[in-house]
Every structure is written in structure tokens, then in C-alpha cells.
Design a protein around this motif. Structure first.
Motif, mmCIF file in Angstrom:
data_model
loop_
_atom_site.group_PDB
_atom_site.id
_atom_site.type_symbol
_atom_site.label_atom_id
_atom_site.label_comp_id
_atom_site.label_asym_id
_atom_site.label_seq_id
_atom_site.Cartn_x
_atom_site.Cartn_y
_atom_site.Cartn_z
ATOM 1 N N VAL A 65 -83.427 -3.209 64.718
ATOM 2 C CA VAL A 65 -83.086 -3.158 63.293
ATOM 3 C C VAL A 65 -83.646 -1.888 62.665
ATOM 4 O O VAL A 65 -82.957 -1.199 61.906
ATOM 5 C CB VAL A 65 -83.604 -4.419 62.558
ATOM 6 C CG1 VAL A 65 -83.483 -4.276 61.050
ATOM 7 C CG2 VAL A 65 -82.850 -5.656 63.029
ATOM 8 N N ARG A 66 -84.886 -1.558 62.989
ATOM 9 C CA ARG A 66 -85.498 -0.355 62.423
ATOM 10 C C ARG A 66 -84.767 0.915 62.857
ATOM 11 O O ARG A 66 -84.529 1.811 62.047
ATOM 12 C CB ARG A 66 -86.976 -0.280 62.822
ATOM 13 C CG ARG A 66 -87.827 -1.281 62.077
ATOM 14 C CD ARG A 66 -89.266 -1.247 62.538
ATOM 15 N NE ARG A 66 -90.102 -2.049 61.641
ATOM 16 C CZ ARG A 66 -91.362 -2.350 61.884
ATOM 17 N NH1 ARG A 66 -91.963 -1.907 62.981
ATOM 18 N NH2 ARG A 66 -92.046 -3.075 61.015
ATOM 19 N N ILE A 67 -84.400 0.991 64.117
ATOM 20 C CA ILE A 67 -83.702 2.182 64.617
ATOM 21 C C ILE A 67 -82.307 2.281 63.994
ATOM 22 O O ILE A 67 -81.868 3.366 63.596
ATOM 23 C CB ILE A 67 -83.645 2.199 66.161
ATOM 24 C CG1 ILE A 67 -85.055 2.329 66.751
ATOM 25 C CG2 ILE A 67 -82.726 3.311 66.667
ATOM 26 C CD1 ILE A 67 -85.797 3.606 66.405
ATOM 27 N N GLU A 68 -81.602 1.173 63.893
ATOM 28 C CA GLU A 68 -80.269 1.200 63.283
ATOM 29 C C GLU A 68 -80.350 1.637 61.819
ATOM 30 O O GLU A 68 -79.523 2.426 61.361
ATOM 31 C CB GLU A 68 -79.585 -0.168 63.402
ATOM 32 C CG GLU A 68 -79.163 -0.514 64.809
ATOM 33 C CD GLU A 68 -78.198 0.501 65.414
ATOM 34 O OE1 GLU A 68 -77.159 0.795 64.786
ATOM 35 O OE2 GLU A 68 -78.493 1.006 66.513
ATOM 36 N N ARG A 69 -81.331 1.140 61.092
ATOM 37 C CA ARG A 69 -81.487 1.555 59.695
ATOM 38 C C ARG A 69 -81.870 3.032 59.614
ATOM 39 O O ARG A 69 -81.410 3.760 58.746
ATOM 40 C CB ARG A 69 -82.531 0.693 58.998
ATOM 41 C CG ARG A 69 -82.758 1.062 57.528
ATOM 42 C CD ARG A 69 -81.506 0.965 56.648
ATOM 43 N NE ARG A 69 -80.948 -0.351 56.618
ATOM 44 C CZ ARG A 69 -81.175 -1.246 55.665
ATOM 45 N NH1 ARG A 69 -81.940 -0.944 54.649
ATOM 46 N NH2 ARG A 69 -80.623 -2.439 55.737
ATOM 47 N N SER A 70 -82.698 3.470 60.549
ATOM 48 C CA SER A 70 -83.096 4.882 60.539
ATOM 49 C C SER A 70 -81.889 5.783 60.788
ATOM 50 O O SER A 70 -81.784 6.856 60.198
ATOM 51 C CB SER A 70 -84.211 5.153 61.551
ATOM 52 O OG SER A 70 -83.750 5.035 62.874
ATOM 53 N N LYS A 71 -80.953 5.348 61.623
ATOM 54 C CA LYS A 71 -79.733 6.135 61.850
ATOM 55 C C LYS A 71 -78.958 6.317 60.548
ATOM 56 O O LYS A 71 -78.475 7.415 60.255
ATOM 57 C CB LYS A 71 -78.837 5.458 62.883
ATOM 58 C CG LYS A 71 -79.321 5.527 64.295
ATOM 59 C CD LYS A 71 -78.327 4.778 65.167
ATOM 60 C CE LYS A 71 -78.689 4.720 66.606
ATOM 61 N NZ LYS A 71 -77.688 3.963 67.384
ATOM 62 N N LEU A 72 -78.841 5.257 59.779
ATOM 63 C CA LEU A 72 -78.124 5.338 58.503
ATOM 64 C C LEU A 72 -78.817 6.305 57.553
ATOM 65 O O LEU A 72 -78.167 7.119 56.892
ATOM 66 C CB LEU A 72 -78.027 3.953 57.856
ATOM 67 C CG LEU A 72 -77.161 2.922 58.574
ATOM 68 C CD1 LEU A 72 -77.285 1.561 57.895
ATOM 69 C CD2 LEU A 72 -75.718 3.370 58.608
ATOM 70 N N THR A 86 -90.075 4.784 55.879
ATOM 71 C CA THR A 86 -89.203 3.859 55.159
ATOM 72 C C THR A 86 -88.826 2.657 56.017
ATOM 73 O O THR A 86 -88.726 1.541 55.510
ATOM 74 C CB THR A 86 -87.923 4.579 54.678
ATOM 75 O OG1 THR A 86 -88.295 5.629 53.791
ATOM 76 C CG2 THR A 86 -86.971 3.636 53.980
ATOM 77 N N VAL A 87 -88.617 2.873 57.306
ATOM 78 C CA VAL A 87 -88.184 1.769 58.167
ATOM 79 C C VAL A 87 -89.352 1.005 58.788
ATOM 80 O O VAL A 87 -89.131 0.069 59.546
ATOM 81 C CB VAL A 87 -87.202 2.226 59.261
ATOM 82 C CG1 VAL A 87 -85.940 2.801 58.650
ATOM 83 C CG2 VAL A 87 -87.828 3.192 60.238
ATOM 84 N N GLY A 88 -90.573 1.406 58.496
ATOM 85 C CA GLY A 88 -91.716 0.592 58.921
ATOM 86 C C GLY A 88 -92.553 1.127 60.060
ATOM 87 O O GLY A 88 -93.425 0.418 60.558
ATOM 88 N N LEU A 102 -84.346 5.222 72.836
ATOM 89 C CA LEU A 102 -83.258 4.273 72.597
ATOM 90 C C LEU A 102 -81.904 4.928 72.334
ATOM 91 O O LEU A 102 -80.861 4.327 72.600
ATOM 92 C CB LEU A 102 -83.618 3.355 71.429
ATOM 93 C CG LEU A 102 -84.820 2.440 71.678
ATOM 94 C CD1 LEU A 102 -85.162 1.638 70.437
ATOM 95 C CD2 LEU A 102 -84.561 1.509 72.849
ATOM 96 N N THR A 103 -81.897 6.156 71.809
ATOM 97 C CA THR A 103 -80.625 6.793 71.471
ATOM 98 C C THR A 103 -80.289 7.983 72.361
ATOM 99 O O THR A 103 -79.156 8.460 72.344
ATOM 100 C CB THR A 103 -80.616 7.282 70.006
ATOM 101 O OG1 THR A 103 -81.570 8.337 69.863
ATOM 102 C CG2 THR A 103 -80.904 6.164 69.034
ATOM 103 N N GLY A 104 -81.295 8.486 73.088
ATOM 104 C CA GLY A 104 -81.062 9.632 73.950
ATOM 105 C C GLY A 104 -81.246 10.970 73.270
ATOM 106 O O GLY A 104 -81.027 12.011 73.881
ATOM 107 N N GLN A 105 -81.617 10.951 71.994
ATOM 108 C CA GLN A 105 -81.860 12.200 71.278
ATOM 109 C C GLN A 105 -82.923 11.999 70.207
ATOM 110 O O GLN A 105 -83.161 10.879 69.773
ATOM 111 C CB GLN A 105 -80.566 12.735 70.668
ATOM 112 C CG GLN A 105 -79.803 11.749 69.821
ATOM 113 C CD GLN A 105 -78.407 12.236 69.505
ATOM 114 O OE1 GLN A 105 -78.164 13.421 69.455
ATOM 115 N NE2 GLN A 105 -77.497 11.318 69.282
#
Length: 150
Positions: A65-72, A86-88, A102-105
Motif C-alpha cells: 500500500v505504501r509503495i503504491e501510494r508513493s508511485k501516485l 508522507t507514506v509512512g 519492489l519496482t526495479g527502479q
């Protein structure tokens, strides 16, 4: 017959309540104890039930959840440091390492790519529409929207 399913539904509702707690409080200082308390389970029983329901442990889901929000937030142009806190996350280096794993970059590379994609969409929007959809709408044949593809 309905009584036989009741305990499973009741347990599932408690697991969903814990998931929703994570979704709403991901940026805060929450840990497994907080999350398990929301579902009224012991930590270890809760981990098993949560993983059975969502194929991730509560910690893996929280990280997701934190990584997905950080992408946005990165797509919006926020700084890496601002996104991190911001994402914790408590540390930019741990955020960057986890994001890359987790994302490769790295977050910066992800943000640069997203900015490049935004610019491409402005200049060549048809390139970013699936061809089957464009054909269905007739945009690929004798259209003012046609673009030169390289």
C-alpha cells in the motif's frame, strides 16, 4: 446450513476490517500489534488468516500500500523525501532501497520516467492508446488524430 458458514464469514469480516485499517492508516506508525488488535486476533493467528485471504502477510500488504501510494505521489511531482515521509517511511535510504527492490527502479528514476510518459502523452497521445481500442473507434484510419509512429 447457513449457521455452518457463519463463523467463516465472521472471521473474514474481521480480516477485511484489519485490511481497511491498513488502507486508512498506512502513513501512520502502525505495526502488527495495532493491526491484529483491529481484528481482535492474536498476532500469529491473524498473520495466518490474513495471508490466506490476501496472499500477503499484513506487513507485506502494508508495504505494498505504501509503495503504491508513493508511485501516485511521485507521478504528481512530489519530491522523493516528501513522498517517503508522507507514506509512512522513517528513512529515505530504506524507502529508496525497498522501492527499488519492489519496482526495479529508484524513486527518482520512476519519477523521471513518469514525467517523460506525461510529455509523450501530450505530444503523441495515440501512441498510448491500445491499438485495438483505437481501431474500434476508427482513430487509426484517415483521422485527424493520426500520428507518425517511429
Amino acid at each position: 446450513m447457513q449457521g455452518e458458514n457463519y463463523p467463516k464469514v465472521y472471521l473474514y469480516r474481521r480480516i477485511v476490517k484489519a485490511k481497511l485499517f491498513i488502507d486508512e492508516n498506512f502513513a501512520g506508525d502502525i505495526d502488527l500489534d495495532h493491526i491484529a488488535d483491529e481484528a481482535f486476533f492474536s498476532k500469529f493467528h491473524f498473520i495466518r488468516l490474513f495471508k490466506n485471504a490476501y496472499a500477503k502477510t499484513p506487513h507485506q500488504y502494508l508495504t505494498f500500500v505504501r509503495i503504491e501510494r508513493s508511485k501516485l505521489l511521485l507521478k504528481e511531482g512530489k519530491s522523493v523525501a516528501e513522498v517517503c515521509y508522507t507514506v509512512g517511511f522513517d528513512s529515505i535510504s530504506s524507502f529508496t532501497g525497498l522501492f527499488k527492490r519492489l519496482t526495479g527502479q529508484t524513486p527518482s528514476a520512476y519519477q523521471q520516467l513518469q514525467q517523460k510518459i506525461k510529455e509523450e502523452i501530450k505530444t503523441t497521445p495515440l501512441k498510448h492508446i491500445p491499438n485495438c481500442f483505437a481501431e474500434m473507434k476508427g482513430w487509426t484510419q484517415n483521422s485527424n488524430f493520426e500520428e507518425v509512429r517511429s
